[in-house]
Design a protein around this motif. Structure first.
Motif, PDB file in Angstrom:
ATOM      1  N   ALA A 164      72.330  45.478  36.109  1.00  0.00           N
ATOM      2  CA  ALA A 164      73.544  44.664  36.100  1.00  0.00           C
ATOM      3  C   ALA A 164      74.729  45.465  36.607  1.00  0.00           C
ATOM      4  N   LEU A 165      75.758  44.729  37.011  1.00  0.00           N
ATOM      5  CA  LEU A 165      77.070  45.291  37.336  1.00  0.00           C
ATOM      6  C   LEU A 165      78.036  44.819  36.259  1.00  0.00           C
ATOM      7  N   THR A 166      78.836  45.724  35.716  1.00  0.00           N
ATOM      8  CA  THR A 166      79.828  45.364  34.714  1.00  0.00           C
ATOM      9  C   THR A 166      81.212  45.822  35.162  1.00  0.00           C
TER      10      THR A 166
ATOM     11  N   LEU B 282      77.537  50.439  36.779  1.00  0.00           N
ATOM     12  CA  LEU B 282      76.184  49.917  36.919  1.00  0.00           C
ATOM     13  C   LEU B 282      75.426  50.113  35.618  1.00  0.00           C
ATOM     14  N   GLU B 283      74.667  49.109  35.232  1.00  0.00           N
ATOM     15  CA  GLU B 283      73.816  49.190  34.050  1.00  0.00           C
ATOM     16  C   GLU B 283      72.386  49.376  34.518  1.00  0.00           C
TER      17      GLU B 283
ATOM     18  N   LYS C  62      74.200  52.543  30.439  1.00  0.00           N
ATOM     19  CA  LYS C  62      75.185  52.463  31.508  1.00  0.00           C
ATOM     20  C   LYS C  62      75.349  53.822  32.154  1.00  0.00           C
ATOM     21  N   GLU C  63      75.770  53.795  33.400  1.00  0.00           N
ATOM     22  CA  GLU C  63      76.029  55.023  34.116  1.00  0.00           C
ATOM     23  C   GLU C  63      77.160  55.786  33.460  1.00  0.00           C
TER      24      GLU C  63
ATOM     25  N   GLU D 173      70.328  62.650  40.730  1.00  0.00           N
ATOM     26  CA  GLU D 173      71.708  62.417  40.339  1.00  0.00           C
ATOM     27  C   GLU D 173      71.877  61.008  39.772  1.00  0.00           C
ATOM     28  N   ALA D 174      72.584  60.893  38.670  1.00  0.00           N
ATOM     29  CA  ALA D 174      72.793  59.575  38.072  1.00  0.00           C
ATOM     30  C   ALA D 174      73.665  58.714  38.968  1.00  0.00           C
ATOM     31  N   THR D 175      73.336  57.425  39.034  1.00  0.00           N
ATOM     32  CA  THR D 175      74.114  56.507  39.850  1.00  0.00           C
ATOM     33  C   THR D 175      75.516  56.364  39.299  1.00  0.00           C
ATOM     34  N   SER D 176      76.498  56.444  40.176  1.00  0.00           N
ATOM     35  CA  SER D 176      77.869  56.193  39.788  1.00  0.00           C
ATOM     36  C   SER D 176      78.581  55.567  40.962  1.00  0.00           C
ATOM     37  N   LEU D 177      79.144  54.386  40.782  1.00  0.00           N
ATOM     38  CA  LEU D 177      79.949  53.801  41.836  1.00  0.00           C
ATOM     39  C   LEU D 177      81.141  54.710  42.091  1.00  0.00           C
TER      40      LEU D 177
END
Length: 236
Positions: A125-127, A224-225, A231-232, A44-48
């Motif tokens: 990175a976090l954007t 999240l990058e 990017k997610e 599963e792709a990361t997603s905050l």
């Protein structure tokens, strides 16, 4: 090619939906245990969760922890209806926002040994977007704090150990401004969990505020990058 969907008006039932695998992976965690090798995190792709702060339970954004005072749901987000806002209150007490667990103290790496999200790759990175408005602090220079910390569970010590920690300052901005926080890794270890924390100021004091409030940080559209530069997909 960078891809970033911004669909904040979808129902929250879709908030954890992943529509493209980009190399950063995650699953929700709530205890200090490593994710299983065959867990959902590997597909599963990361997603905050709730990265645009559109979903709330009372005065708390779902999947996040706001300080009991010096925080609120803000209207007029960068996109969508809402954003999260924190500020200094009682003149010097700092507000905070974190996806880690809080133990009666200002959040930081040492206080975030549980919670956050699980990962099985190394985010680059976090954007996100922010506004930082000093208000009545007698014009003194200050900044908000943004932290991204990654950990790895050590089965021998039964503790999570630091893999990466990056802390940056977010300076004044009356309009939403894009930020990017590169992750600074201390080793080549692949982490298993990630905590994001924001704090309203470094050393601010609201000496000119009649209500004791100043140094307002408003946040929206976090992402999240991945190490590939993509990017997610943050479905909100």
């Amino acid at each position: 090619m960078k891809i970033h969907l911004n669909l904040k008006n979808l129902a929250f039932s879709c908030s954890l939906l992943s529509v493209l695998t980009t190399g950063c992976k995650r699953e929700n965690i709530s205890v200090d245990n490593p994710p299983a090798a065959n867990s959902k995190a590997h597909t599963e792709a990361t997603s905050l969760p709730n990265p645009g702060f559109e979903s709330w339970n009372g005065n708390q954004p779902l999947s996040w922890n706001l300080s009991a005072s010096g925080s609120a749901r803000a209207t007029g987000g960068h996109s969508g209806q809402y954003a999260a806002q924190i500020w200094n209150w009682y003149y010097y007490v700092k507000g905070f926002l974190t996806n880690g667990n809080v133990f009666n103290a200002m959040p930081g790496y040492d206080y975030n040994n549980t919670g956050g999200i699980a990962v099985s790759e190394r985010p680059a990175a976090l954007t996100g977007y922010y506004k930082y408005e000093p208000g009545s602090n007698d014009g003194k220079k200050d900044s908000a704090i943004a932290i991204i910390a990654l950990r790895k569970y050590n089965a021998a010590t039964r503790k999570s150990e630091k893999v990466a920690y990056t802390e940056v300052s977010l300076g004044p901005s009356s309009q939403y401004k894009l930020f990017r926080i590169p992750v600074s890794y201390a080793s080549s270890v692949v982490p298993d969990s990630l905590v994001v924390t924001f704090i309203s100021s470094r050393n601010g004091f609201c000496s000119g505020a009649s209500n004791g409030n100043c140094l307002y940080l408003t946040l929206d559209d976090l992402a999240l990058e991945c190490s590939s530069g993509k990017k997610e997909i943050a479905v909100k």
